[in-house]
Motif scaffolding. Structure first.
Motif, PDB file in Angstrom:
ATOM      1  N   ASP A   1    -117.228  18.127 -51.276  1.00 39.64           N
ATOM      2  CA  ASP A   1    -118.330  17.162 -51.328  1.00 39.64           C
ATOM      3  C   ASP A   1    -117.866  16.000 -52.192  1.00 39.64           C
ATOM      4  OD1 ASP A   1    -120.691  15.783 -51.431  1.00 39.64           O
ATOM      5  OD2 ASP A   1    -121.735  17.213 -52.727  1.00 39.64           O
ATOM      6  N   ILE A   2    -117.518  14.884 -51.557  1.00 38.86           N
ATOM      7  CA  ILE A   2    -116.893  13.763 -52.272  1.00 38.86           C
ATOM      8  C   ILE A   2    -117.825  12.558 -52.261  1.00 38.86           C
ATOM      9  CG2 ILE A   2    -114.901  12.230 -52.378  1.00 38.86           C
ATOM     10  CD1 ILE A   2    -113.269  14.395 -50.978  1.00 38.86           C
ATOM     11  N   ASP A   3    -118.355  12.228 -53.426  1.00 34.86           N
ATOM     12  CA  ASP A   3    -119.195  11.047 -53.592  1.00 34.86           C
ATOM     13  C   ASP A   3    -118.400  10.022 -54.398  1.00 34.86           C
ATOM     14  OD1 ASP A   3    -121.213   9.215 -53.802  1.00 34.86           O
ATOM     15  OD2 ASP A   3    -122.394  10.349 -55.267  1.00 34.86           O
ATOM     16  N   ALA A   4    -117.422   9.415 -53.745  1.00 33.23           N
ATOM     17  CA  ALA A   4    -116.528   8.488 -54.434  1.00 33.23           C
ATOM     18  C   ALA A   4    -115.802   7.642 -53.404  1.00 33.23           C
ATOM     19  CB  ALA A   4    -115.508   9.249 -55.289  1.00 33.23           C
ATOM     20  N   ARG A   5    -115.449   6.438 -53.810  1.00 35.43           N
ATOM     21  CA  ARG A   5    -114.615   5.577 -52.973  1.00 35.43           C
ATOM     22  C   ARG A   5    -113.188   5.704 -53.490  1.00 35.43           C
ATOM     23  NH1 ARG A   5    -115.826  -0.752 -52.817  1.00 35.43           N
ATOM     24  NH2 ARG A   5    -114.983  -0.532 -54.928  1.00 35.43           N
ATOM     25  N   LEU A   6    -112.426   6.554 -52.819  1.00 37.22           N
ATOM     26  CA  LEU A   6    -111.099   6.900 -53.304  1.00 37.22           C
ATOM     27  C   LEU A   6    -110.057   5.921 -52.775  1.00 37.22           C
ATOM     28  CD1 LEU A   6    -111.296  10.783 -52.868  1.00 37.22           C
ATOM     29  CD2 LEU A   6    -111.872   9.399 -54.871  1.00 37.22           C
ATOM     30  N   ARG A   7    -109.084   5.594 -53.646  1.00 37.62           N
ATOM     31  CA  ARG A   7    -108.039   4.641 -53.286  1.00 37.62           C
ATOM     32  C   ARG A   7    -106.673   5.246 -53.612  1.00 37.62           C
ATOM     33  NH1 ARG A   7    -109.497  -0.708 -56.600  1.00 37.62           N
ATOM     34  NH2 ARG A   7    -107.322  -1.064 -56.010  1.00 37.62           N
ATOM     35  N   PRO A   8    -105.774   5.293 -52.640  1.00 37.14           N
ATOM     36  CA  PRO A   8    -104.430   5.825 -52.930  1.00 37.14           C
ATOM     37  C   PRO A   8    -103.613   4.935 -53.851  1.00 37.14           C
ATOM     38  CG  PRO A   8    -104.569   5.000 -50.675  1.00 37.14           C
ATOM     39  CD  PRO A   8    -105.955   4.956 -51.218  1.00 37.14           C
ATOM     40  N   ASP A   9    -104.080   3.715 -54.126  1.00 34.42           N
ATOM     41  CA  ASP A   9    -103.355   2.815 -55.030  1.00 34.42           C
ATOM     42  C   ASP A   9    -104.122   2.594 -56.326  1.00 34.42           C
ATOM     43  OD1 ASP A   9    -105.464   1.388 -53.962  1.00 34.42           O
ATOM     44  OD2 ASP A   9    -104.335  -0.484 -53.750  1.00 34.42           O
ATOM     45  N   GLY A  10    -105.059   3.496 -56.635  1.00 38.99           N
ATOM     46  CA  GLY A  10    -105.917   3.308 -57.792  1.00 38.99           C
ATOM     47  C   GLY A  10    -105.331   3.870 -59.084  1.00 38.99           C
ATOM     48  N   HIS A  11    -106.109   3.730 -60.161  1.00 36.56           N
ATOM     49  CA  HIS A  11    -105.791   4.315 -61.467  1.00 36.56           C
ATOM     50  C   HIS A  11    -107.020   5.105 -61.900  1.00 36.56           C
ATOM     51  CE1 HIS A  11    -102.608   1.294 -61.432  1.00 36.56           C
ATOM     52  NE2 HIS A  11    -102.060   1.901 -62.458  1.00 36.56           N
TER      53      HIS A  11
ATOM     54  N   GLN B   1    -105.419  19.606 -55.507  1.00 36.66           N
ATOM     55  CA  GLN B   1    -104.446  18.923 -54.665  1.00 36.66           C
ATOM     56  C   GLN B   1    -104.912  18.856 -53.216  1.00 36.66           C
ATOM     57  OE1 GLN B   1    -101.008  21.326 -55.644  1.00 36.66           O
ATOM     58  NE2 GLN B   1    -100.275  19.857 -57.166  1.00 36.66           N
ATOM     59  N   ALA B   2    -105.521  19.949 -52.737  1.00 36.27           N
ATOM     60  CA  ALA B   2    -106.020  19.948 -51.358  1.00 36.27           C
ATOM     61  C   ALA B   2    -107.125  18.914 -51.180  1.00 36.27           C
ATOM     62  CB  ALA B   2    -106.539  21.344 -50.991  1.00 36.27           C
ATOM     63  N   ALA B   3    -107.966  18.751 -52.188  1.00 31.80           N
ATOM     64  CA  ALA B   3    -109.094  17.819 -52.078  1.00 31.80           C
ATOM     65  C   ALA B   3    -108.667  16.365 -52.237  1.00 31.80           C
ATOM     66  CB  ALA B   3    -110.149  18.157 -53.130  1.00 31.80           C
TER      67      ALA B   3
ATOM     68  N   ILE C   1    -115.437  22.547 -59.774  1.00 32.48           N
ATOM     69  CA  ILE C   1    -114.873  23.555 -58.874  1.00 32.48           C
ATOM     70  C   ILE C   1    -115.638  24.856 -59.046  1.00 32.48           C
ATOM     71  CG2 ILE C   1    -112.783  24.771 -58.165  1.00 32.48           C
ATOM     72  CD1 ILE C   1    -111.190  22.588 -59.657  1.00 32.48           C
ATOM     73  N   VAL C   2    -116.070  25.442 -57.933  1.00 32.47           N
ATOM     74  CA  VAL C   2    -116.853  26.684 -57.969  1.00 32.47           C
ATOM     75  C   VAL C   2    -116.283  27.673 -56.956  1.00 32.47           C
ATOM     76  CG1 VAL C   2    -119.101  27.709 -57.403  1.00 32.47           C
ATOM     77  CG2 VAL C   2    -118.986  25.655 -58.818  1.00 32.47           C
ATOM     78  N   TYR C   3    -116.134  28.913 -57.392  1.00 34.08           N
ATOM     79  CA  TYR C   3    -115.743  30.021 -56.509  1.00 34.08           C
ATOM     80  C   TYR C   3    -116.944  30.962 -56.430  1.00 34.08           C
ATOM     81  CZ  TYR C   3    -111.200  28.136 -57.867  1.00 34.08           C
ATOM     82  OH  TYR C   3    -110.144  27.295 -58.133  1.00 34.08           O
ATOM     83  N   PRO C   4    -117.682  30.975 -55.332  1.00 33.26           N
ATOM     84  CA  PRO C   4    -118.910  31.769 -55.257  1.00 33.26           C
ATOM     85  C   PRO C   4    -118.721  33.251 -55.565  1.00 33.26           C
ATOM     86  CG  PRO C   4    -118.776  30.255 -53.412  1.00 33.26           C
ATOM     87  CD  PRO C   4    -117.459  30.182 -54.111  1.00 33.26           C
ATOM     88  N   ASP C   5    -117.538  33.793 -55.275  1.00 36.65           N
ATOM     89  CA  ASP C   5    -117.287  35.214 -55.522  1.00 36.65           C
ATOM     90  C   ASP C   5    -116.576  35.466 -56.850  1.00 36.65           C
ATOM     91  OD1 ASP C   5    -118.420  35.824 -53.040  1.00 36.65           O
ATOM     92  OD2 ASP C   5    -116.518  35.476 -52.016  1.00 36.65           O
ATOM     93  N   GLY C   6    -116.494  34.446 -57.699  1.00 35.33           N
ATOM     94  CA  GLY C   6    -115.812  34.593 -58.977  1.00 35.33           C
ATOM     95  C   GLY C   6    -114.411  34.012 -58.934  1.00 35.33           C
TER      96      GLY C   6
ATOM     97  N   ARG D   1    -115.724  25.711 -53.389  1.00 37.32           N
ATOM     98  CA  ARG D   1    -116.583  24.534 -53.319  1.00 37.32           C
ATOM     99  C   ARG D   1    -116.135  23.535 -54.379  1.00 37.32           C
ATOM    100  NH1 ARG D   1    -122.186  28.154 -53.004  1.00 37.32           N
ATOM    101  NH2 ARG D   1    -121.696  29.119 -50.986  1.00 37.32           N
ATOM    102  N   VAL D   2    -115.853  22.321 -53.949  1.00 37.64           N
ATOM    103  CA  VAL D   2    -115.361  21.276 -54.854  1.00 37.64           C
ATOM    104  C   VAL D   2    -116.259  20.050 -54.701  1.00 37.64           C
ATOM    105  CG1 VAL D   2    -113.421  19.809 -55.514  1.00 37.64           C
ATOM    106  CG2 VAL D   2    -112.992  22.121 -54.642  1.00 37.64           C
ATOM    107  N   ASN D   3    -116.872  19.650 -55.811  1.00 38.55           N
ATOM    108  CA  ASN D   3    -117.725  18.465 -55.839  1.00 38.55           C
ATOM    109  C   ASN D   3    -117.028  17.385 -56.651  1.00 38.55           C
ATOM    110  OD1 ASN D   3    -119.938  16.859 -57.536  1.00 38.55           O
ATOM    111  ND2 ASN D   3    -120.869  17.437 -55.600  1.00 38.55           N
ATOM    112  N   ILE D   4    -116.906  16.187 -56.082  1.00 40.54           N
ATOM    113  CA  ILE D   4    -116.219  15.076 -56.755  1.00 40.54           C
ATOM    114  C   ILE D   4    -117.162  13.880 -56.827  1.00 40.54           C
ATOM    115  CG2 ILE D   4    -114.245  13.513 -56.705  1.00 40.54           C
ATOM    116  CD1 ILE D   4    -112.760  15.629 -55.061  1.00 40.54           C
ATOM    117  N   ARG D   5    -117.380  13.394 -58.048  1.00 42.65           N
ATOM    118  CA  ARG D   5    -118.233  12.231 -58.259  1.00 42.65           C
ATOM    119  C   ARG D   5    -117.456  11.173 -59.029  1.00 42.65           C
ATOM    120  NH1 ARG D   5    -124.368  14.385 -59.624  1.00 42.65           N
ATOM    121  NH2 ARG D   5    -124.561  15.754 -57.813  1.00 42.65           N
TER     122      ARG D   5
END
Length: 282
Positions: A63-73, A90-92, A213-218, A234-238
């Motif tokens: 769940d990504i709520d961000a404007r991501l840029r490969p050339d950002g800082h 890394q996957a996200a 980062i959340v692992y529902p089963d632990g 589950r990965v949430n990015i803001r």
């Protein structure tokens, strides 16, 4: 075996380009080498992620709520529970933002192949000192700060994502009880590393990526991941703006500024604790 083979394929060209970069006299050549190093690292990560997706049934929920840029800082902050957090981050984020740079313990330089790869990619290695060592030699206390500044000085001129596990260690119930943490799902945040990065890089950073980062089963182990025992991640990015009042301060010597940074970070941690509870029950 496949992960090892992937590493053996990618590390030799990575080291070759790193050597060329080190001896090249011309800045355009060094910049081209930087681009090649990032491309090789992104390929290694992408192949690892593809194999995890292909050979396991783990469900990734990003769940990504961000404007991501490969050339950002970016300054990337995340909770930390297990080594599996790293391949999940890394996957996200691979190829969506610049390569994640972690601050690593100095002992990790000696990990076969990977230690040299991290060195080639300018990952900063930090040497930690015990309280007893610092009491005997107080001058050692400033070495980590100096290493942070040197690393951030390199990052000023290339796209980068500086990764910080703000809790400083992996979450366990024993550590949680030992700290008497006020949070349900988190350890107390450590503001020093965040403050030093903000001070060293300042306005060169575009924003903060707040990752939960959340692992529902632990929390699983890496063996659980490879053995197909992780049902879902589950990965949430803001994306968050960097408050102007957190730039240009002296965290070490200004108590008011130190309290301001800590208060801001504790507020983020209250929100993150609530978000983890929501993600766990969703």
């Amino acid at each position: 075996m496949l992960l090892t083979t992937n590493t053996l394929i990618h590390v030799p060209p990575l080291l070759l380009v790193a050597v060329i970069k080190a001896i090249a006299p011309l800045r355009p050549v060094r910049r081209a080498c930087d681009w090649l190093l990032m491309a090789i690292a992104a390929s290694w990560i992408s192949t690892n992620t593809t194999m995890i997706r292909r050979f396991t049934s783990t469900r990734f929920v990003f769940d990504i709520d961000a404007r991501l840029r490969p050339d950002g800082h970016y300054l990337v902050m995340a909770n930390h529970q297990t080594w599996v957090d790293i391949p999940m981050l890394q996957a996200a984020l691979n190829r969506r933002v610049p390569l994640l740079r972690f601050f690593l313990k100095s002992q990790l330089f000696w990990v076969p192949l990977l230690g040299l790869a991290w060195w080639a990619l300018d990952f900063p290695f930090m040497k930690r000192y015990s309280r007893q060592q610092l009491e005997k030699r107080p001058e050692l206390a400033g070495r980590d700060i100096a290493a942070t500044r040197r690393a951030c000085a390199k990052f000023m001129h290339i796209p980068v994502s500086v990764m910080n596990f703000v809790e400083g260690t992996r979450f366990t119930r024993a550590k949680h009880e030992q700290q008497a943490s006020p949070f349900t799902h988190l350890l107390k945040p450590k503001a020093g590393g965040v403050a030093f990065v903000l001070d060293a890089m300042g306005r060169a950073l575009h924003s903060i990526l707040d990752v939960t980062i959340v692992y529902p089963d632990g929390p699983p182990t890496m063996v659980d991941l490879f053995a197909n025992r992780v049902r879902e991640v589950r990965v949430n990015i803001r994306e968050r703006e960097i408050p102007a009042e957190l730039l240009g301060g002296d965290y070490q010597n200004d108590p008011a500024f130190r309290e301001r940074v800590q208060s801001w970070l504790n507020g983020l941690w209250v929100e993150k604790d609530q978000r983890i509870a929501q993600l766990r029950t969703r």
